[in-house]
Design a protein around this motif. Sequence first.
Motif, PDB file in Angstrom:
ATOM      1  N   LEU A 151      21.515  17.080   4.796  1.00 26.15           N
ATOM      2  CA  LEU A 151      21.662  18.538   4.882  1.00 26.15           C
ATOM      3  C   LEU A 151      23.028  18.979   4.348  1.00 26.15           C
ATOM      4  O   LEU A 151      23.135  19.987   3.648  1.00 26.15           O
ATOM      5  N   ASP A 152      24.074  18.219   4.672  1.00 25.83           N
ATOM      6  CA  ASP A 152      25.410  18.561   4.162  1.00 25.83           C
ATOM      7  C   ASP A 152      25.449  18.461   2.638  1.00 25.83           C
ATOM      8  O   ASP A 152      26.126  19.264   1.971  1.00 25.83           O
ATOM      9  N   ALA A 153      24.749  17.492   2.077  1.00 31.50           N
ATOM     10  CA  ALA A 153      24.706  17.360   0.624  1.00 31.50           C
ATOM     11  C   ALA A 153      24.028  18.570  -0.015  1.00 31.50           C
ATOM     12  O   ALA A 153      24.461  19.055  -1.072  1.00 31.50           O
ATOM     13  N   VAL A 154      22.980  19.067   0.629  1.00 27.31           N
ATOM     14  CA  VAL A 154      22.302  20.254   0.107  1.00 27.31           C
ATOM     15  C   VAL A 154      23.241  21.454   0.095  1.00 27.31           C
ATOM     16  O   VAL A 154      23.226  22.272  -0.843  1.00 27.31           O
ATOM     17  N   VAL A 155      24.075  21.567   1.110  1.00 26.64           N
ATOM     18  CA  VAL A 155      25.067  22.651   1.139  1.00 26.64           C
ATOM     19  C   VAL A 155      25.942  22.593  -0.108  1.00 26.64           C
ATOM     20  O   VAL A 155      26.244  23.621  -0.737  1.00 26.64           O
ATOM     21  N   GLN A 156      26.365  21.405  -0.493  1.00 25.04           N
ATOM     22  CA  GLN A 156      27.220  21.258  -1.667  1.00 25.04           C
ATOM     23  C   GLN A 156      26.456  21.472  -2.973  1.00 25.04           C
ATOM     24  O   GLN A 156      27.028  21.968  -3.954  1.00 25.04           O
ATOM     25  N   LEU A 157      25.183  21.100  -2.995  1.00 26.89           N
ATOM     26  CA  LEU A 157      24.398  21.141  -4.231  1.00 26.89           C
ATOM     27  C   LEU A 157      23.779  22.503  -4.528  1.00 26.89           C
ATOM     28  O   LEU A 157      23.580  22.853  -5.697  1.00 26.89           O
ATOM     29  N   ALA A 158      23.447  23.257  -3.493  1.00 24.12           N
ATOM     30  CA  ALA A 158      22.685  24.493  -3.678  1.00 24.12           C
ATOM     31  C   ALA A 158      23.346  25.481  -4.648  1.00 24.12           C
ATOM     32  O   ALA A 158      22.646  26.084  -5.476  1.00 24.12           O
ATOM     33  N   PRO A 159      24.676  25.702  -4.594  1.00 21.01           N
ATOM     34  CA  PRO A 159      25.262  26.653  -5.549  1.00 21.01           C
ATOM     35  C   PRO A 159      25.091  26.227  -7.005  1.00 21.01           C
ATOM     36  O   PRO A 159      24.933  27.069  -7.887  1.00 21.01           O
ATOM     37  N   ARG A 160      25.125  24.934  -7.260  1.00 22.97           N
ATOM     38  CA  ARG A 160      24.992  24.434  -8.635  1.00 22.97           C
ATOM     39  C   ARG A 160      23.544  24.359  -9.076  1.00 22.97           C
ATOM     40  O   ARG A 160      23.232  24.523 -10.270  1.00 22.97           O
ATOM     41  N   PHE A 161      22.645  24.096  -8.129  1.00 26.58           N
ATOM     42  CA  PHE A 161      21.221  23.962  -8.458  1.00 26.58           C
ATOM     43  C   PHE A 161      20.428  24.952  -7.615  1.00 26.58           C
ATOM     44  O   PHE A 161      19.883  24.584  -6.563  1.00 26.58           O
ATOM     45  N   PRO A 162      20.362  26.210  -8.038  1.00 27.02           N
ATOM     46  CA  PRO A 162      19.708  27.233  -7.195  1.00 27.02           C
ATOM     47  C   PRO A 162      18.237  26.955  -6.925  1.00 27.02           C
ATOM     48  O   PRO A 162      17.676  27.435  -5.936  1.00 27.02           O
ATOM     49  N   GLN A 163      17.582  26.155  -7.807  1.00 25.22           N
ATOM     50  CA  GLN A 163      16.160  25.845  -7.617  1.00 25.22           C
ATOM     51  C   GLN A 163      15.947  24.678  -6.668  1.00 25.22           C
ATOM     52  O   GLN A 163      14.811  24.290  -6.391  1.00 25.22           O
ATOM     53  N   LEU A 164      17.019  24.111  -6.123  1.00 25.77           N
ATOM     54  CA  LEU A 164      16.928  22.929  -5.281  1.00 25.77           C
ATOM     55  C   LEU A 164      16.020  23.164  -4.073  1.00 25.77           C
ATOM     56  O   LEU A 164      16.105  24.193  -3.414  1.00 25.77           O
ATOM     57  N   ARG A 165      15.177  22.162  -3.814  1.00 28.71           N
ATOM     58  CA  ARG A 165      14.286  22.202  -2.653  1.00 28.71           C
ATOM     59  C   ARG A 165      14.256  20.814  -2.034  1.00 28.71           C
ATOM     60  O   ARG A 165      13.916  19.837  -2.712  1.00 28.71           O
ATOM     61  N   LEU A 166      14.616  20.718  -0.770  1.00 26.40           N
ATOM     62  CA  LEU A 166      14.568  19.442  -0.052  1.00 26.40           C
ATOM     63  C   LEU A 166      13.356  19.439   0.863  1.00 26.40           C
ATOM     64  O   LEU A 166      13.247  20.271   1.771  1.00 26.40           O
ATOM     65  N   VAL A 167      12.450  18.501   0.629  1.00 30.84           N
ATOM     66  CA  VAL A 167      11.265  18.338   1.462  1.00 30.84           C
ATOM     67  C   VAL A 167      11.513  17.144   2.377  1.00 30.84           C
ATOM     68  O   VAL A 167      11.700  16.017   1.909  1.00 30.84           O
ATOM     69  N   MET A 168      11.519  17.400   3.681  1.00 33.83           N
ATOM     70  CA  MET A 168      11.778  16.341   4.666  1.00 33.83           C
ATOM     71  C   MET A 168      10.476  16.064   5.417  1.00 33.83           C
ATOM     72  O   MET A 168      10.125  16.755   6.373  1.00 33.83           O
ATOM     73  N   GLY A 169       9.752  15.061   4.950  1.00 32.29           N
ATOM     74  CA  GLY A 169       8.466  14.724   5.550  1.00 32.29           C
ATOM     75  C   GLY A 169       8.611  13.673   6.623  1.00 32.29           C
ATOM     76  O   GLY A 169       9.053  12.553   6.342  1.00 32.29           O
ATOM     77  N   GLY A 170       8.270  14.019   7.850  1.00 33.38           N
ATOM     78  CA  GLY A 170       8.358  13.064   8.938  1.00 33.38           C
ATOM     79  C   GLY A 170       8.289  13.763  10.280  1.00 33.38           C
ATOM     80  O   GLY A 170       8.456  14.980  10.368  1.00 33.38           O
ATOM     81  N   SER A 171       8.047  12.985  11.320  1.00 40.15           N
ATOM     82  CA  SER A 171       7.981  13.553  12.661  1.00 40.15           C
ATOM     83  C   SER A 171       9.370  13.635  13.251  1.00 40.15           C
ATOM     84  O   SER A 171      10.304  12.961  12.813  1.00 40.15           O
ATOM     85  N   GLY A 172       9.520  14.463  14.263  1.00 38.10           N
ATOM     86  CA  GLY A 172      10.810  14.658  14.911  1.00 38.10           C
ATOM     87  C   GLY A 172      10.941  16.083  15.408  1.00 38.10           C
ATOM     88  O   GLY A 172       9.952  16.823  15.522  1.00 38.10           O
ATOM     89  N   ASP A 173      12.161  16.484  15.689  1.00 37.50           N
ATOM     90  CA  ASP A 173      12.446  17.825  16.206  1.00 37.50           C
ATOM     91  C   ASP A 173      12.527  18.805  15.039  1.00 37.50           C
ATOM     92  O   ASP A 173      13.614  19.121  14.547  1.00 37.50           O
ATOM     93  N   LEU A 174      11.373  19.292  14.590  1.00 37.52           N
ATOM     94  CA  LEU A 174      11.349  20.175  13.427  1.00 37.52           C
ATOM     95  C   LEU A 174      12.100  21.471  13.693  1.00 37.52           C
ATOM     96  O   LEU A 174      12.843  21.959  12.818  1.00 37.52           O
ATOM     97  N   ASP A 175      11.922  22.057  14.870  1.00 38.57           N
ATOM     98  CA  ASP A 175      12.622  23.306  15.184  1.00 38.57           C
ATOM     99  C   ASP A 175      14.135  23.087  15.187  1.00 38.57           C
ATOM    100  O   ASP A 175      14.902  23.937  14.713  1.00 38.57           O
ATOM    101  N   GLY A 176      14.557  21.946  15.704  1.00 39.94           N
ATOM    102  CA  GLY A 176      15.981  21.640  15.706  1.00 39.94           C
ATOM    103  C   GLY A 176      16.533  21.528  14.296  1.00 39.94           C
ATOM    104  O   GLY A 176      17.643  22.004  14.008  1.00 39.94           O
ATOM    105  N   PHE A 177      15.776  20.940  13.393  1.00 39.78           N
ATOM    106  CA  PHE A 177      16.251  20.823  12.015  1.00 39.78           C
ATOM    107  C   PHE A 177      16.227  22.169  11.298  1.00 39.78           C
ATOM    108  O   PHE A 177      17.066  22.419  10.437  1.00 39.78           O
ATOM    109  N   ARG A 178      15.269  23.003  11.640  1.00 40.42           N
ATOM    110  CA  ARG A 178      15.287  24.353  11.053  1.00 40.42           C
ATOM    111  C   ARG A 178      16.554  25.093  11.483  1.00 40.42           C
ATOM    112  O   ARG A 178      17.171  25.811  10.687  1.00 40.42           O
TER     113      ARG A 178
END
Length: 374
Positions: A213-240
């Motif tokens: 998630l921290d890497a996405v923070v750094q990458l998003a300004p340079r790559f506005p089309q960036l999309r991270l898909v996190m497939g897996g079980s866990g605390d989805l609401d917490g990650f949102r």
Amino acid sequence: MKARAPRILMVGTALDGRGGVAAILSVLRAGGLFEREAVHYVSTHREGGALAKLCHAGAGLWATLATCLLQRPAIVHAHASSGASFVRKSLVLLLARASGCKTIFHLHGGTFREYALERSGALMRRWIRHTLERSSLVIALSDSWAVFIEGFAPKARVAVVPNAVSLPAARTTTVPESPAHLASLAGETETVVPGRILFLGRLEAAKGTAELLDAVVQLAPRFPQLRLVMGGSGDLDGFRRQAAQRGIAGHIDLPGWLDAAARDAELARASVFCLPSHAEGLPMALLEAMAAGKAVVASSVGGIPELVRDGENGLLVPPHDGAALARALARLLADEGLRSRLGASARKTVEAQYSTQAVCGRLAAIYNDLAGTR
């Protein structure tokens, strides 16, 4: 017609379950190992509540004992990781030894070192060492894990057998040239989506999700089309919430656990696969991504450096290092040629060393050796 007596009793998690162990067992079964080697499978674990798990474990132990006493398999092959999984399989192997069977302890899971050295007390460490050393053979997924086992349990006999992965048919993928082109290709799962990063695994800190998630923070300004898909079980609401707190909620998709069809569709669409774990054995998700011809970024832990050669068939980063992770992902997102080269090399690596045929052949040779039928 009388059923064929089992030559091998294999014990593990439910074959229809989630996670890497269920995935590798399903690959071995689909590859014909169970039929060719007369494998009878018993599960001692499945998803569910505590009571359901306890009942399933008890039924599995009883089935193991009954099979050992009544059908006398030559070998009992147990797939285990840490914690409760180890305890269950250590009891399975104890029953098997008492019944006169040869035994294989097949180690999965990247946290076994921590479990054996840090989380277990002196008595449990002795039991872990005893279980490894009394087994006829211990199977490790990589050379680095074999070195650890040999140091921890010097009397153990260890062999290295990597995980196997099914090799999907090679696909001719299309990279959209513009948003309009992407829209025209909607519904085609072979379409690679620019800037799409895929993570597959349980959503927990040990998988390096915070660094991702921290890497996405750094990458998003340079790559506005960036999309991270996190497939897996866990605390989805917490990650949102974590994504929203970082200001990147619009760049994150959390579809939950993906079945095989959904996983393959996401792999086909991904530009890059990323697994920045803090500890690993030889992760099936990474093997599946490489088999699909994806450029991968992974942390240099466990057996991963024996699979991924930095700059040759993927990129390696230190664990816990969000800045290094961001730099590696940026290299791939910005360079289509590099992605294509690494992805093609990754697929060749899997085809040559981690195919179902090769791994099933290695296990068959081990069975023949232990059973004295070479």
